[in-house]
Motif scaffolding. Structure first.
Motif, PDB file in Angstrom:
ATOM      1  N   GLY A  58       0.816  -1.216   0.000  1.00 58.53           N
ATOM      2  CA  GLY A  58       0.000   0.000   0.000  1.00 58.53           C
ATOM      3  C   GLY A  58       0.839   1.250   0.000  1.00 58.53           C
ATOM      4  O   GLY A  58       1.988   1.249  -0.442  1.00 58.53           O
ATOM      5  N   GLY A  81      -2.460   4.748   5.407  1.00 57.10           N
ATOM      6  CA  GLY A  81      -3.134   3.671   6.125  1.00 57.10           C
ATOM      7  C   GLY A  81      -2.338   2.384   6.182  1.00 57.10           C
ATOM      8  O   GLY A  81      -2.123   1.809   7.262  1.00 57.10           O
ATOM      9  N   PRO A  82      -1.854   1.864   5.053  1.00 52.33           N
ATOM     10  CA  PRO A  82      -1.078   0.618   5.093  1.00 52.33           C
ATOM     11  C   PRO A  82       0.216   0.751   5.898  1.00 52.33           C
ATOM     12  O   PRO A  82       0.606  -0.193   6.593  1.00 52.33           O
ATOM     13  CB  PRO A  82      -0.802   0.336   3.614  1.00 52.33           C
ATOM     14  N   SER A 116      -6.681   0.106   0.411  1.00 57.29           N
ATOM     15  CA  SER A 116      -6.486   1.534   0.537  1.00 57.29           C
ATOM     16  C   SER A 116      -6.402   2.232  -0.814  1.00 57.29           C
ATOM     17  O   SER A 116      -6.760   1.682  -1.851  1.00 57.29           O
ATOM     18  CB  SER A 116      -5.259   1.828   1.403  1.00 57.29           C
ATOM     19  N   ILE A 117      -5.922   3.477  -0.793  1.00 55.17           N
ATOM     20  CA  ILE A 117      -6.063   4.364  -1.942  1.00 55.17           C
ATOM     21  C   ILE A 117      -5.179   3.975  -3.117  1.00 55.17           C
ATOM     22  O   ILE A 117      -5.415   4.433  -4.234  1.00 55.17           O
ATOM     23  CB  ILE A 117      -5.803   5.826  -1.546  1.00 55.17           C
ATOM     24  N   ASP A 128      -8.678  -4.205   3.156  1.00 51.26           N
ATOM     25  CA  ASP A 128      -9.289  -3.035   3.779  1.00 51.26           C
ATOM     26  C   ASP A 128      -9.435  -1.962   2.711  1.00 51.26           C
ATOM     27  O   ASP A 128      -8.438  -1.425   2.232  1.00 51.26           O
ATOM     28  CB  ASP A 128      -8.404  -2.520   4.913  1.00 51.26           C
ATOM     29  N   ASN A 167     -10.425   1.154   2.943  1.00 47.38           N
ATOM     30  CA  ASN A 167      -9.888   2.421   3.442  1.00 47.38           C
ATOM     31  C   ASN A 167     -10.225   3.578   2.497  1.00 47.38           C
ATOM     32  O   ASN A 167      -9.351   4.259   1.962  1.00 47.38           O
ATOM     33  CB  ASN A 167      -8.376   2.320   3.645  1.00 47.38           C
ATOM     34  N   ARG A 178     -11.250   6.975   0.675  1.00 43.60           N
ATOM     35  CA  ARG A 178     -11.079   8.421   0.842  1.00 43.60           C
ATOM     36  C   ARG A 178     -11.980   9.109  -0.189  1.00 43.60           C
ATOM     37  O   ARG A 178     -11.648   9.183  -1.373  1.00 43.60           O
ATOM     38  CB  ARG A 178      -9.610   8.824   0.632  1.00 43.60           C
ATOM     39  N   ASP A 185     -16.375   3.931   5.444  1.00 43.32           N
ATOM     40  CA  ASP A 185     -16.157   3.201   4.186  1.00 43.32           C
ATOM     41  C   ASP A 185     -17.476   2.647   3.663  1.00 43.32           C
ATOM     42  O   ASP A 185     -17.800   2.766   2.471  1.00 43.32           O
ATOM     43  CB  ASP A 185     -15.185   2.027   4.399  1.00 43.32           C
ATOM     44  N   ASP A 198      -6.623   1.560  11.399  1.00 43.63           N
ATOM     45  CA  ASP A 198      -5.443   0.831  10.933  1.00 43.63           C
ATOM     46  C   ASP A 198      -4.861  -0.018  12.061  1.00 43.63           C
ATOM     47  O   ASP A 198      -4.355  -1.123  11.826  1.00 43.63           O
ATOM     48  CB  ASP A 198      -4.379   1.805  10.430  1.00 43.63           C
TER      49      ASP A 198
END
Length: 310
Positions: free
Chosen positions: A8, A32-33, A129-130, A155, A157, A159, A192, A252
């Motif tokens: 991530g 996050g990761p 995540s992103i 996850d 996550n 945004r 989320d 996280d």
């Protein structure tokens, strides 16, 4: 005990605060990761971070911070880009992030960059995540997901500010469904769930992800704890009552705690085992919320036991 691979983003957060009554932004290493990886290491688990880092002094600080936290960096690559920034403002303990930097330093990992032996040797693989909004990293995550003989955890996550392009949200829903279908564990937050599936109750979202194929689903509910569904059980676990100073990285840390326990004992044999592990993760998150910053506030097991004796 083996190790986890966390794939991530790593970046620098600029956190809205004040000094002597003047507004300032405090830099903090984040993503996050990255927070997940640091949480795993602080809780005693072996962990390798896989991702792309920029070619500037900020990236050097990120790499040094990971190493000092006990996180392996053999799977990272250096890319010709300045380190991306996430500016966080607070209306309460939950931060609102806006992202800056082009190209995004965290979004340049490719499938060919993967250390195959590192991924194949992992006992747990985290993706999410992103970074999954960027095709090169999504391709790398898909390759890692396919090759892993490990327990796979996911996850999203989400945004919301990164989902402004037409079709971005529906594309992300497809990615979430793809990874959830073969995940041993999916962890997401109520925020989320609300973005991905507007109007759906969290119980229904958890059930949907289970129907797709996820073996266990955990939905964090902020100060209300978490919902856990494993087997036929759907149980709400209360969170410890604390005065939250900064919730950055709290979700996280729950994921990090779950991964750390997967490394020690593998998957729980029954739903009660998952409930106990989530309860521990919520204690970890509560301790994180009592301190400013994300990655720097990840606690050790002795610190959790001292703060919340059982």
């Amino acid at each position: 005990m083996g190790y986890a691979v966390v794939l991530g983003e790593a970046l620098v957060d600029l956190l809205d605060t004040d000094v002597d009554g003047q507004p300032v932004y405090r830099p903090a290493i984040g993503g996050g990761p990255l927070n997940v990886a640091v949480a795993v290491a602080r809780l005693g688990g072996g962990v390798q971070f896989v991702g792309s880092l920029g070619d500037d002094a900020l990236a050097d600080r990120i790499r040094a911070f990971l190493v000092s936290a006990g996180v392996g960096v053999a799977g990272t690559v250096t890319v010709p880009a300045p380190t991306a920034l996430a500016v966080a403002t607070f209306a309460g303990p939950e931060p609102d992030f806006r992202f800056y930097g082009e190209p995004r330093s965290y979004a340049l990992l490719t499938a060919d960059d993967l250390d195959v032996a590192l991924v194949e040797g992992a006992d747990v693989l985290y993706c999410g995540s992103i970074v999954l909004l960027h095709p090169p990293v999504l391709a790398a995550a898909r390759r890692a997901w396919r090759m892993a003989g490990a327990l796979r955890v996911f996850d999203p996550n989400v945004r919301p500010r990164l989902l402004g392009a037409p079709g971005a949200l529906s594309a992300l829903r497809e990615v979430v469904a793809e990874f959830a279908a073969s995940a041993h564990l999916v962890k997401l937050s109520t925020a989320d769930a609300e973005v991905l599936y507007p109007g759906e109750p969290v119980d229904g979202v958890a059930a949907y992800l289970r129907e797709l194929g996820a073996a266990t689903v955990v939905v964090t509910l902020g100060e209300d704890g978490a919902l856990v569904t494993a087997g036929s059980d759907l149980v709400r676990i209360p969170a410890p009552k604390v005065r939250a100073l900064d919730a950055t990285g709290a979700g996280d840390s729950v994921m990090g705690a779950l991964i750390a326990d997967l490394l020690v004992d593998g998957e729980p044999e029954d739903p009660v085992g998952w409930q106990q592990r989530v309860a521990f993760g919520l204690r970890v998150a509560a301790l994180v919320c009592e301190s400013p910053g994300g990655a720097i506030s990840m606690p050790t097991r002795p610190a959790v036991a001292a703060r919340f004796p059982t």
